[in-house]
Design a protein around this motif. Structure first.
Motif, PDB file in Angstrom:
ATOM      1  N   ILE A 158      67.018 -42.125 -10.090  1.00 14.62           N
ATOM      2  CA  ILE A 158      65.942 -42.281 -11.079  1.00 14.62           C
ATOM      3  C   ILE A 158      65.919 -43.706 -11.624  1.00 14.62           C
ATOM      4  O   ILE A 158      64.854 -44.319 -11.780  1.00 14.62           O
ATOM      5  CB  ILE A 158      66.113 -41.266 -12.225  1.00 14.62           C
ATOM      6  CG1 ILE A 158      65.826 -39.842 -11.716  1.00 14.62           C
ATOM      7  CG2 ILE A 158      65.188 -41.602 -13.389  1.00 14.62           C
ATOM      8  CD1 ILE A 158      66.082 -38.769 -12.745  1.00 14.62           C
ATOM      9  N   THR A 159      67.097 -44.264 -11.897  1.00 15.03           N
ATOM     10  CA  THR A 159      67.168 -45.653 -12.373  1.00 15.03           C
ATOM     11  C   THR A 159      66.584 -46.613 -11.345  1.00 15.03           C
ATOM     12  O   THR A 159      65.843 -47.546 -11.689  1.00 15.03           O
ATOM     13  CB  THR A 159      68.633 -46.034 -12.666  1.00 15.03           C
ATOM     14  OG1 THR A 159      69.181 -45.125 -13.617  1.00 15.03           O
ATOM     15  CG2 THR A 159      68.719 -47.453 -13.206  1.00 15.03           C
ATOM     16  N   ALA A 160      66.906 -46.382 -10.065  1.00 16.97           N
ATOM     17  CA  ALA A 160      66.380 -47.244  -9.002  1.00 16.97           C
ATOM     18  C   ALA A 160      64.868 -47.120  -8.894  1.00 16.97           C
ATOM     19  O   ALA A 160      64.155 -48.127  -8.741  1.00 16.97           O
ATOM     20  CB  ALA A 160      67.040 -46.878  -7.671  1.00 16.97           C
ATOM     21  N   ILE A 161      64.346 -45.905  -8.986  1.00 17.18           N
ATOM     22  CA  ILE A 161      62.895 -45.698  -8.880  1.00 17.18           C
ATOM     23  C   ILE A 161      62.170 -46.326 -10.061  1.00 17.18           C
ATOM     24  O   ILE A 161      61.109 -46.952  -9.898  1.00 17.18           O
ATOM     25  CB  ILE A 161      62.585 -44.190  -8.784  1.00 17.18           C
ATOM     26  CG1 ILE A 161      63.118 -43.629  -7.462  1.00 17.18           C
ATOM     27  CG2 ILE A 161      61.084 -43.938  -8.896  1.00 17.18           C
ATOM     28  CD1 ILE A 161      62.981 -42.131  -7.326  1.00 17.18           C
ATOM     29  N   VAL A 162      62.736 -46.191 -11.268  1.00 17.05           N
ATOM     30  CA  VAL A 162      62.126 -46.805 -12.453  1.00 17.05           C
ATOM     31  C   VAL A 162      62.097 -48.328 -12.307  1.00 17.05           C
ATOM     32  O   VAL A 162      61.101 -48.989 -12.611  1.00 17.05           O
ATOM     33  CB  VAL A 162      62.888 -46.392 -13.725  1.00 17.05           C
ATOM     34  CG1 VAL A 162      62.426 -47.216 -14.921  1.00 17.05           C
ATOM     35  CG2 VAL A 162      62.679 -44.911 -14.007  1.00 17.05           C
ATOM     36  N   GLY A 163      63.221 -48.894 -11.836  1.00 20.04           N
ATOM     37  CA  GLY A 163      63.253 -50.337 -11.622  1.00 20.04           C
ATOM     38  C   GLY A 163      62.234 -50.786 -10.599  1.00 20.04           C
ATOM     39  O   GLY A 163      61.577 -51.828 -10.767  1.00 20.04           O
ATOM     40  N   LEU A 164      62.063 -49.986  -9.553  1.00 23.99           N
ATOM     41  CA  LEU A 164      61.082 -50.315  -8.521  1.00 23.99           C
ATOM     42  C   LEU A 164      59.662 -50.220  -9.062  1.00 23.99           C
ATOM     43  O   LEU A 164      58.807 -51.050  -8.745  1.00 23.99           O
ATOM     44  CB  LEU A 164      61.259 -49.369  -7.329  1.00 23.99           C
ATOM     45  CG  LEU A 164      60.394 -49.608  -6.095  1.00 23.99           C
ATOM     46  CD1 LEU A 164      60.680 -50.981  -5.508  1.00 23.99           C
ATOM     47  CD2 LEU A 164      60.652 -48.521  -5.054  1.00 23.99           C
ATOM     48  N   ALA A 165      59.396 -49.210  -9.904  1.00 28.40           N
ATOM     49  CA  ALA A 165      58.058 -49.028 -10.451  1.00 28.40           C
ATOM     50  C   ALA A 165      57.716 -50.075 -11.505  1.00 28.40           C
ATOM     51  O   ALA A 165      56.576 -50.551 -11.583  1.00 28.40           O
ATOM     52  CB  ALA A 165      57.937 -47.625 -11.053  1.00 28.40           C
ATOM     53  N   VAL A 166      58.703 -50.451 -12.315  1.00 30.98           N
ATOM     54  CA  VAL A 166      58.448 -51.393 -13.413  1.00 30.98           C
ATOM     55  C   VAL A 166      58.419 -52.842 -12.921  1.00 30.98           C
ATOM     56  O   VAL A 166      57.493 -53.597 -13.219  1.00 30.98           O
ATOM     57  CB  VAL A 166      59.511 -51.217 -14.522  1.00 30.98           C
ATOM     58  CG1 VAL A 166      59.349 -52.298 -15.591  1.00 30.98           C
ATOM     59  CG2 VAL A 166      59.396 -49.837 -15.146  1.00 30.98           C
ATOM     60  N   ARG A 167      59.425 -53.226 -12.167  1.00 26.32           N
ATOM     61  CA  ARG A 167      59.539 -54.628 -11.751  1.00 26.32           C
ATOM     62  C   ARG A 167      58.939 -54.904 -10.382  1.00 26.32           C
ATOM     63  O   ARG A 167      58.474 -56.010 -10.118  1.00 26.32           O
ATOM     64  CB  ARG A 167      61.011 -55.051 -11.762  1.00 26.32           C
ATOM     65  CG  ARG A 167      61.670 -54.941 -13.135  1.00 26.32           C
ATOM     66  CD  ARG A 167      62.956 -55.710 -13.190  1.00 26.32           C
ATOM     67  NE  ARG A 167      62.733 -57.119 -12.887  1.00 26.32           N
ATOM     68  CZ  ARG A 167      63.674 -58.048 -12.956  1.00 26.32           C
ATOM     69  NH1 ARG A 167      64.911 -57.703 -13.287  1.00 26.32           N
ATOM     70  NH2 ARG A 167      63.409 -59.306 -12.652  1.00 26.32           N
ATOM     71  N   GLY A 168      58.970 -53.907  -9.517  1.00 24.77           N
ATOM     72  CA  GLY A 168      58.453 -54.110  -8.172  1.00 24.77           C
ATOM     73  C   GLY A 168      59.375 -54.982  -7.341  1.00 24.77           C
ATOM     74  O   GLY A 168      60.400 -55.485  -7.817  1.00 24.77           O
TER      75      GLY A 168
END
Length: 372
Positions: A36-46
């Motif tokens: 979940i942390t990785a997906i959030v980072g991917l969604a927020v920062r790209g």
């Protein structure tokens, strides 16, 4: 024999062990949190896509005393786009500018040459069109998809569909974490990154297949006995290859760490960063998923099979009868303890044996081992 080698031999023989399978809910929770942390980072920062994918220009200068920050500001002012400047060793500079036209790249080249006090032809310029970057990205995705499909087909044929599914989930788990780390750290995604991602899939799959191979042999004709459940045999197979998996991972991580922290950090080699970060994170995630995700998932799926459910009931009934007769329930040292890892849902408060019971001592223990 060394202490680690002695531990590995005892794990292989089943004299000691840790109940990974019984505590699988903990590992699932940790993996879900990290994912979940990785997906959030991917969604927020790209992802910071390199020019090989987004298109742009790369300028390489001769050795100079001009700082990378000064060259970056010059490139941004001349091109009108965000630039990334990097010192290569002790001399040359590498300046990357995304989404620039041919005219903008020429103007940037002239500005950099003027800043460095050299002729324009001394500043090497490489221009990458966005269409070429799209082709590279599409080929990368195609290669990844083909790899996944072939892996699932092979594992389904060599082992069974449950193991193929567990291995696929573990591979997706490793990819997601690695890509998420790239987004959080902000490293540039280049063809070197894609190479690193494909490489870590092979490492992760290797550890998983080693455990699955041992599990396949150990669980052969499992329904013809009433000593162990499938989860217990899966846990024993995992413990038997634990030291081997740790040794393989550590040996692989050491040179990769050298590339990442020395080659990329101190020497400023950009391409080394792209490859080594993917390898470092992916190898660590692959070792984790092979131990804590793949095998427990197989046990979870297998325990839902009617035959395995019936086996678990028979094992529990036999142990209950032994307990009623006042027997100790110790094993002869060749396998896990009598606790049933697959039954933690029903008796989680009671707990399960995290360490395999020691070899039974005395005539009573030997007689019991013979009866079993």
């Amino acid at each position: 024999m060394s202490k680690l080698g002695n531990l590995g031999a005892r794990l292989y023989r089943g004299e000691v062990g840790y109940d990974f399978v019984a505590k699988r809910k903990i590992w699932y929770g940790i993996s879900i949190l990290i994912t979940i942390t990785a997906i959030v980072g991917l969604a927020v920062r790209g992802l910071n896509m390199g020019i090989e994918f987004s298109g742009g220009a790369v300028f390489t200068t001769p050795s100079t005393k001009v700082s990378a920050e000064s060259a970056r500001l010059t490139a941004e002012e001349a091109s009108g786009h965000t630039a990334i400047a990097q010192k290569l060793g002790n001399g040359p500079l590498r300046i990357q500018v995304s989404d620039v036209t041919t005219e903008q790249s020429r103007a940037t080249q002239e500005a950099l040459a003027k800043k460095l006090g050299v002729s324009t032809d001394k500043v090497n310029t490489d221009i990458v069109g966005p269409s070429w970057g799209d082709q590279i990205a599409n080929k990368a995705w195609t290669g990844l998809a083909v790899f996944m499909i072939l892996v699932v087909i092979y594992l389904a044929i060599a082992f069974e569909w449950r193991m193929a599914l567990a291995a696929l989930i573990a591979l997706i788990h490793d990819l997601t974490i690695t890509v998420g780390i790239y987004a959080l750290v902000g490293f540039e995604v280049t063809p070197g990154t894609v190479i690193g991602l494909l490489t870590i899939l092979g490492y992760s799959l290797y550890d998983t297949v080693v455990v699955f191979d041992g599990l396949k042999e150990s669980s052969k004709d499992i329904t013809k006995q009433t000593r162990f459940t499938y989860s217990e045999i899966a846990n024993r197979s995992l413990n038997g290859t634990l030291v081997r998996s740790i040794n393989t991972t550590v040996v692989a991580l050491l040179p990769v760490a050298g590339l990442l922290f020395i080659g990329g950090g101190f020497l400023g080699a950009g391409m080394l960063n792209d490859i080594s970060l993917a390898l470092f994170v992916g190898l660590a995630a692959g070792a984790y998923s092979s131990i804590f995700i793949a095998t427990p998932l197989v046990a979870d799926l297998k325990e839902r099979d009617p035959q395995m459910k019936a086996l678990t009931k028979r094992v529990r009934a036999k142990r209950a009868a032994a307990a009623a007769k006042g027997e100790t329930g110790e094993t002869d040292g060749s396998g896990p303890s009598d606790a049933v890892p697959g039954a933690e849902d029903e008796d989680e408060d009671a707990g399960t044996a995290g360490v395999v019971a020691p070899r039974a001592r005395g005539s009573r223990g030997r007689a019991q081992g013979k009866r079993r």
